[in-house]
Motif scaffolding. Structure first.
Motif, short mmCIF file in Angstrom:
data_model
loop_
_atom_site.label_atom_id
_atom_site.label_comp_id
_atom_site.label_asym_id
_atom_site.label_seq_id
_atom_site.Cartn_x
_atom_site.Cartn_y
_atom_site.Cartn_z
N ASP A 297 5.70 31.69 -28.97
CA ASP A 297 5.65 31.04 -27.66
C ASP A 297 5.81 32.03 -26.52
O ASP A 297 5.28 31.82 -25.43
CB ASP A 297 6.73 29.97 -27.58
N LEU A 298 6.57 33.08 -26.77
CA LEU A 298 6.81 34.11 -25.77
C LEU A 298 6.66 35.47 -26.43
O LEU A 298 7.10 35.65 -27.58
CB LEU A 298 8.23 33.98 -25.19
N ILE A 299 6.04 36.40 -25.74
CA ILE A 299 5.82 37.74 -26.30
C ILE A 299 6.42 38.78 -25.36
O ILE A 299 6.02 38.88 -24.19
CB ILE A 299 4.33 38.05 -26.50
N LEU A 300 7.39 39.53 -25.87
CA LEU A 300 7.91 40.70 -25.17
C LEU A 300 7.29 41.93 -25.82
O LEU A 300 7.27 42.02 -27.05
CB LEU A 300 9.43 40.77 -25.25
N ALA A 301 6.81 42.85 -25.01
CA ALA A 301 6.16 44.04 -25.55
C ALA A 301 6.89 45.30 -25.11
O ALA A 301 7.23 45.44 -23.92
CB ALA A 301 4.70 44.10 -25.11
N ALA A 302 7.15 46.19 -26.05
CA ALA A 302 7.65 47.52 -25.68
C ALA A 302 6.58 48.23 -24.87
O ALA A 302 5.38 47.98 -25.03
CB ALA A 302 7.99 48.32 -26.94
N ASP A 303 7.02 49.12 -23.99
CA ASP A 303 6.07 49.76 -23.08
C ASP A 303 5.05 50.63 -23.79
O ASP A 303 3.99 50.94 -23.23
CB ASP A 303 6.80 50.56 -22.00
N HIS A 304 5.32 51.01 -25.05
CA HIS A 304 4.35 51.82 -25.79
C HIS A 304 3.48 50.99 -26.73
O HIS A 304 2.66 51.54 -27.47
CB HIS A 304 5.08 52.90 -26.60
N ALA A 305 3.64 49.68 -26.73
CA ALA A 305 2.90 48.83 -27.64
C ALA A 305 1.39 48.90 -27.36
O ALA A 305 0.97 49.01 -26.21
CB ALA A 305 3.38 47.37 -27.53
N THR A 306 0.61 48.82 -28.41
CA THR A 306 -0.85 48.79 -28.28
C THR A 306 -1.40 47.67 -29.15
O THR A 306 -0.78 47.25 -30.13
CB THR A 306 -1.49 50.12 -28.69
N PHE A 307 -2.59 47.19 -28.78
CA PHE A 307 -3.16 46.01 -29.39
C PHE A 307 -4.64 46.21 -29.66
O PHE A 307 -5.32 46.96 -28.97
CB PHE A 307 -3.00 44.80 -28.44
N ALA A 308 -5.14 45.49 -30.68
CA ALA A 308 -6.58 45.50 -30.95
C ALA A 308 -6.91 44.41 -31.95
O ALA A 308 -6.04 43.94 -32.69
CB ALA A 308 -7.03 46.86 -31.49
#
Length: 261
Positions: free
Chosen positions: A118-129
């Protein structure tokens, strides 16, 4: 003895689930089934109010499907267990808040797992694809969810190219709730979880059911279902001690004490 792929810890009313499968926290069929069992127990345990899902280490949240396990015989259309892949995507009746704390790479099914929260917190170095396109398969859950969450052409860009994007772009498109320094990720996740755990569980349940069921409904159809007492969680809320407690607390100028009944 084989090490469990999950580290599950209770912090009061908060359940922390850490995906811990070196080297990358990929999910095979057995892990998916175990995750389904864990999140089913979370759903059904009235003493638990919020869950946090994260990955072990600082590099990977989750890269999704374990391709090495697939090469060893795990079928892509095999038994993922209750809740489907990762235990969250198709888990029925999950009316409690779930927070994804993305601590690194979240790609493929790992991004789909985060999207199930429901909620996503991301570390500042997180990457997605969503790199499935490059391996000749489809990001099925993301193909359903992403065009509903972000602009259509952005979703199609990510799905059709499989390109990588960083936490800032994810936040720009609203895919993550907040970016935090990596060292503070779990602290912030637990602060948020504690805030939610102190909130009204019956209201949260009603919110989740309404949002889930009304996703493909016209506004008036959804409102009619509420007024005709067709949402079980809403009816339970309106007939609860907590509903009365909220009104009393407001009148008495004090913080409410929620009992979940």
């Amino acid at each position: 003895m084989t090490q469990s792929p999950l580290k599950v810890t209770r912090h009061g009313a908060v359940l922390e689930v850490v995906l811990d499968r070196p080297k990358a926290n990929a999910i095979d069929l057995a892990t998916s089934r175990l995750m389904g069992e864990v999140f089913t127990e979370f759903r059904d345990d009235d003493s638990l109010r919020v869950a946090i899902i994260t990955g072990a280490g600082e590099r990977f949240f989750c890269p999704g499907w374990d391709l090495k396990a697939a090469a060893g015989g795990d079928a892509v259309d095999g038994d993922y267990g209750v809740g489907g892949f990762g235990g969250l995507q198709e888990l029925r009746g999950l009316n409690k808040p779930v927070i994804a704390a993305v601590n690194g790479i979240a790609c493929g099914g790992g991004l789909e797992l985060a999207l199930s929260a429901d909620l996503i917190l991301a570390a500042d170095h997180a990457t997605f694809a969503l790199p499935e396109i490059k391996s000749g398969t489809v990001a099925d859950a993301a193909s359903i969810k992403l065009p509903k969450r972000i602009p259509y052409h952005v979703a199609m860009d990510l799905l059709l190219t499989g390109r990588w994007f960083d936490a800032e772009e994810a936040a720009h498109w609203g895919l993550v709730s907040r970016i935090v320094p990596a060292a503070d990720l779990m602290t912030e996740a637990h602060k948020l979880a504690a805030q939610l755990a102190d909130g009204p569980p019956l209201v949260f349940a009603a919110i989740k059911e309404i949002v889930r069921e009304a996703e493909d409904m016209k506004f008036q159809d959804a409102m009619n279902r509420i007024t005709k007492s067709q949402f079980a969680t809403v009816e339970k809320l309106y007939r609860s001690e907590d509903q009365l407690e909220g009104a009393k607390a407001f009148a008495e100028k004090r913080d409410p004490v929620w009992k979940g009944r």
